[in-house]
Design an enzyme around this catalytic site. Structure first.
Site, PDB file in Angstrom:
ATOM      1  N   PRO A  36      39.688  26.676  41.498  1.00  0.00           N
ATOM      2  CA  PRO A  36      38.458  25.869  41.477  1.00  0.00           C
ATOM      3  C   PRO A  36      37.319  26.654  40.846  1.00  0.00           C
ATOM      4  O   PRO A  36      37.187  27.859  41.071  1.00  0.00           O
ATOM      5  CB  PRO A  36      38.176  25.611  42.963  1.00  0.00           C
ATOM      6  CG  PRO A  36      39.461  25.860  43.661  1.00  0.00           C
ATOM      7  CD  PRO A  36      40.163  26.905  42.865  1.00  0.00           C
ATOM      8  N   GLY A  67      38.417  33.758  51.699  1.00  0.00           N
ATOM      9  CA  GLY A  67      39.048  32.641  52.387  1.00  0.00           C
ATOM     10  C   GLY A  67      40.464  33.016  52.768  1.00  0.00           C
ATOM     11  O   GLY A  67      41.065  33.919  52.168  1.00  0.00           O
ATOM     12  N   GLU A 108      45.864  26.837  45.155  1.00  0.00           N
ATOM     13  CA  GLU A 108      46.293  27.247  43.820  1.00  0.00           C
ATOM     14  C   GLU A 108      46.895  28.647  43.781  1.00  0.00           C
ATOM     15  O   GLU A 108      47.386  29.074  42.741  1.00  0.00           O
ATOM     16  CB  GLU A 108      45.114  27.179  42.834  1.00  0.00           C
ATOM     17  CG  GLU A 108      44.141  28.344  42.875  1.00  0.00           C
ATOM     18  CD  GLU A 108      43.145  28.266  44.011  1.00  0.00           C
ATOM     19  OE1 GLU A 108      42.299  29.172  44.123  1.00  0.00           O
ATOM     20  OE2 GLU A 108      43.202  27.299  44.783  1.00  0.00           O
ATOM     21  N   ASN A 113      46.269  30.058  49.431  1.00  0.00           N
ATOM     22  CA  ASN A 113      44.851  30.207  49.755  1.00  0.00           C
ATOM     23  C   ASN A 113      44.250  28.832  50.097  1.00  0.00           C
ATOM     24  O   ASN A 113      44.933  27.809  50.036  1.00  0.00           O
ATOM     25  CB  ASN A 113      44.123  30.871  48.590  1.00  0.00           C
ATOM     26  CG  ASN A 113      44.006  29.952  47.398  1.00  0.00           C
ATOM     27  OD1 ASN A 113      44.894  29.163  47.115  1.00  0.00           O
ATOM     28  ND2 ASN A 113      42.899  30.045  46.693  1.00  0.00           N
ATOM     29  N   ALA A 157      38.904  36.702  46.377  1.00  0.00           N
ATOM     30  CA  ALA A 157      38.533  35.369  46.867  1.00  0.00           C
ATOM     31  C   ALA A 157      39.480  34.855  47.931  1.00  0.00           C
ATOM     32  O   ALA A 157      39.078  34.094  48.806  1.00  0.00           O
ATOM     33  CB  ALA A 157      38.489  34.384  45.704  1.00  0.00           C
ATOM     34  N   CYS A 214      42.440  26.468  48.741  1.00  0.00           N
ATOM     35  CA  CYS A 214      42.527  25.296  47.857  1.00  0.00           C
ATOM     36  C   CYS A 214      43.889  25.097  47.235  1.00  0.00           C
ATOM     37  O   CYS A 214      44.076  24.209  46.392  1.00  0.00           O
ATOM     38  CB  CYS A 214      41.452  25.396  46.776  1.00  0.00           C
ATOM     39  SG  CYS A 214      39.800  25.069  47.404  1.00  0.00           S
TER      40      CYS A 214
END
Length: 739
Positions: free
Chosen positions: A428, A124, A281, A277, A95, A279
């Site tokens: 997320p 991402g 985290e 990354n 991811a 977001c």
């Protein structure tokens, strides 16, 4: 796929999300698989890696069945790229990635190229622009001057705009700059205008030296990256206040605590972490990637009524199986760059997290905003990390430790060997939680009940099942109450309901923001990487409230923090060049009119005569509106012109067509007229009718009049978006700008 396989059962909402984003499709975009086939494709593809390990207690066929049962019970789901691409020729299953951006033209555009390849494959990307020399610094090779990080950040943003992530996920990036970079003030203000850098989340990397200077009200040094010379100083509190002010205005940029992140770097010999990354985290080294997955805590319970408790045995089993799954994903994934493949398999990082935490609290009748709630979060995450590390040790015995183990902190502290350098992340879970039918991540619910528009304009009221069960057990359920809860989303002010219910079944805006932060800190304490969590604040929250949250995050050991003040993006308050840090000045944000625009004119009958509505477009979107009514008298003509001007101003200021329609639709007048497709009640209602018919597709939910302009709507289905886990999410169709 075995004939005896148990079919996967998904709810209607999950089916919409799966068919739109996850199922394999033919050349025309039609799904070629169903939920059962998708989950088996993933299970079999990941289990096939087990054949490499002769010490495994499973055959690939046995493990495929275990993985299938794990996912179709919705006790665990992997990250979206794994569901999309496992068992396919693309095969990119991670991811999140971090790419370095070096201080040369070759390195910068290599990063642009590599990011495009990652986005195309469904991932991402995160970047630190801190290595780039500041704006106007001398470039020795050419004798010219540098354009600075912000100019190149815009190039990355434009490149992302052109790449569709495998046709299923949108480009998502994180851009980070150190607080001691000479261009930091320009970076903090980079997203002042709505729509700027729309493919980036931005965060400022704060150092402990900077935070100490804030505390002592001292100046701190700005250091040029390429020579490491001090070129200027800034007052730390002024910069901190500017960060607070920007967060109050729009939520951007966020902050990360760089030294805190690097203290938890398991492989410091390989270098420092400088980015995360999209977001936030997952802090990663350059060229690292991480594959993530989440355990559904809503299903980790046993017993009924007052005897309901966490099922620790089942949680242990699910964690161990999930760690095996995620480690296999590393072997199965086809990474877009050889350098990434090398780095990922050297450290073998995985990130097992959770979803359904709010649902777990509901079942245990524990308020989110309580000490008991914080203790449960800490207890659950401590257990998960202990079991994830135990599972990683077991895999190390079967398969060997991660190759960089000998130069890791685990070898230094004699803690291993482990198969994976990290095992836990709170990521997320927006779309995953829709598929699993549970609450998202460690977030509270946004609403206990809401109305979803379905075919033919019908309205379906959806209610959190644990809330509905509790109402029935208390003898308080009624259809009229459900309608009322759907309107408000919360029962906070419903004094006629039992107090214990109102205390337990809280939503994100029902309690003070500090509880959001405390819960993030509770999970962070036992999370190897970081926690994706949004600190939600009411629209009335002050800058002092945000300042307190930022300082609390620093003191409580969080690795970063994202705040979102409800509705803040509806009004943009901008800094001007003459403003001192902490001072703001209002400024209009209206797009300039091109010299030439094209459009159409539509005739529509109103009770005051025939109206000719001209709509001009820019980029196939409405840009300006002219309403003319002949032979109706000066007063009516003036009103039509005024409405057209105001609608044009709204459209040119970035307000969505849907929001404009919501405000105009249904406004009554003295002379309504009937049409085949309904009644035209007034001039504004007629304008709304044309805009809706032209620009809001029949696949979207119908527009109702008078909705709040502060609530952004989904560009794909029109439902209300909620900001959680660092990104806007549509609970109806799974749309998210962060992928």
């Amino acid at each position: 796929m075995p004939d005896t396989i148990r079919p996967a059962a998904v709810n209607d909402n999950a089916e919409v999300v799966l068919s739109r984003r996850y199922y394999r499709k033919d050349a025309e975009g039609n799904p070629t698989e169903n939920a059962t086939q998708m989950f088996w494709r993933v299970a079999a593809g990941i289990a096939a890696e087990e054949a490499k390990y002769t010490e495994s207690p499973y055959t690939p066929d046995q493990l495929a069945q275990e993985f299938y049962d794990l996912m179709t019970s919705f006790k665990f789901l992997p990250n979206s790229p794994t569901l999309m691409n496992a068992g396919t020729s693309l095969g990119q299953l991670a991811a999140c990635f971090v790419l370095p951006v070096g201080d040369s033209m070759e390195e910068i555009f290599d990063a642009v190229k590599h990011a495009a390849l990652i986005h195309k494959s469904g991932g991402g990307t995160g970047f630190s622009f801190s290595r780039l020399r500041q704006k106007d610094a001398v470039v020795g090779s050419t004798g010219g001057v540098a354009s600075g990080p912000l100019s190149f950040l815009r190039i990355f943003n434009t490149a992302t705009e052109q790449v569709k992530q495998g046709g299923t996920r949108r480009g998502a990036n994180m851009g980070i700059l150190r607080v001691d970079h000479p261009d930091i003030l320009e970076f903090i203000s980079a997203k002042e205008r709505d729509g700027e850098l729309n493919n980036f989340n931005l965060s400022v990397a704060l150092t402990e030296r900077f935070m100490q200077a804030v505390e002592k009200d001292e100046d701190y040094d700005l250091v040029t990256p390429h020579t490491h010379e001090v070129v200027a100083q800034l007052k730390a509190r002024d910069v901190f206040n500017r960060l607070v002010c920007k967060a109050w205005e729009s939520g951007d940029p966020g902050i990360i605590f760089l030294d805190r992140i690097n203290r938890d770097n398991p492989t410091p010999a390989q270098g420092e972490m400088e980015s995360t990354n999209p977001c936030g985290e997952q802090p990663l080294l350059p060229y690292e990637a991480c594959n993530l997955g989440s355990v559904n805590l809503a299903l980790m319970v046993r017993g009924e009524g007052d005897g309901t408790e966490v099922d620790w045995d089942e949680l242990r089993r699910v964690v161990h199986m999930s760690v095996r799954f995620l480690d296999n994903v590393i072997d199965a994934s086809k990474y877009p760059l050889d350098r990434i493949t090398e780095t990922v398999r050297k450290n073998r990082k995985i990130g097992l997290g959770v979803m359904g935490f709010a649902d777990l609290l509901f079942q245990l009748r524990i308020p989110y905003c309580s000490q008991e709630g914080l203790q449960l979060g800490e207890q659950v995450m401590k257990f998960i990390r202990e079991q994830a590390r135990a599972a990683s040790k077991k895999l190390a015995k079967e398969r060997g430790p991660f190759p960089a183990y000998d130069e890791s902190i685990f070898a230094e502290q004699d803690l291993g060997p482990y198969r994976n350098a990290t095992t836990t992340t709170i990521a997320p879970t927006g779309t995953l939680s829709i598929i699993a039918g549970c609450s998202s991540g460690v977030e509270p619910l946004f609403a206990l009940s809401f109305a979803r528009h379905v075919m033919d304009g019908d309205k379906l009221v959806e209610v959190n099942p644990y809330f509905e069960d509790a109402l029935k057990q208390a003898g308080a359920w009624s259809s009229s109450l459900m309608e009322e809860v759907a309107k408000k989303g919360t029962i906070r002010d419903m004094d006629y309901l039992p107090e214990d219910l109102r205390g337990v079944f809280v939503t994100a805006m029902d309690f003070a923001a500090e509880w959001h932060l405390r819960m993030q800190a509770s999970f962070q304490k036992y999370t190897d990487n970081a926690v994706s969590k949004t600190v939600n604040l009411a629209h009335s929250a002050t800058k002092d409230d945000i300042r307190a949250i930022y300082w609390m995050a620093y003191e409580m050991g969080c690795k970063g923090v994202t705040v979102y003040r409800d509705g803040c993006k509806a009004v943009q308050v901008l800094y001007t060049g003459d403003s001192a840090p902490g001072e703001v000045q209002e400024e209009e944000i209206v797009r300039e009119r091109p010299d030439v625009v094209y459009g159409f004119t539509q005739k529509i009958e109103t009770g005051l005569g025939a109206m000719y509505l001209t709509i001009n477009e820019v980029d196939h979107k409405p840009f300006e509106v002219f309403a003319t009514i002949g032979k109706s008298g000066r007063s009516i003509t003036a009103k039509a012109e005024a409405i057209g001007r105001l609608v044009s101003l709204a459209l040119r200021s970035g307000i969505s067509v849907r929001a404009v329609v919501q405000q105009l639709k249904g406004i009554g007048g003295e002379h309504p007229v009937f049409r085949k497709k309904g009644m035209i009640m007034s001039i504004p209602d007629a304008i709304a009718w044309v805009l809706e018919q032209r620009y809001i597709t029949q696949d979207e939910s119908p527009v109702t009049g008078g909705d709040d302009l502060l609530a952004p709507s989904c560009p794909e289905c029109g439902a209300e978006l909620h900001f959680q886990e660092g990104c806007f999410l549509c609970g109806a169709c799974g749309y998210t700008k962060c992928g």
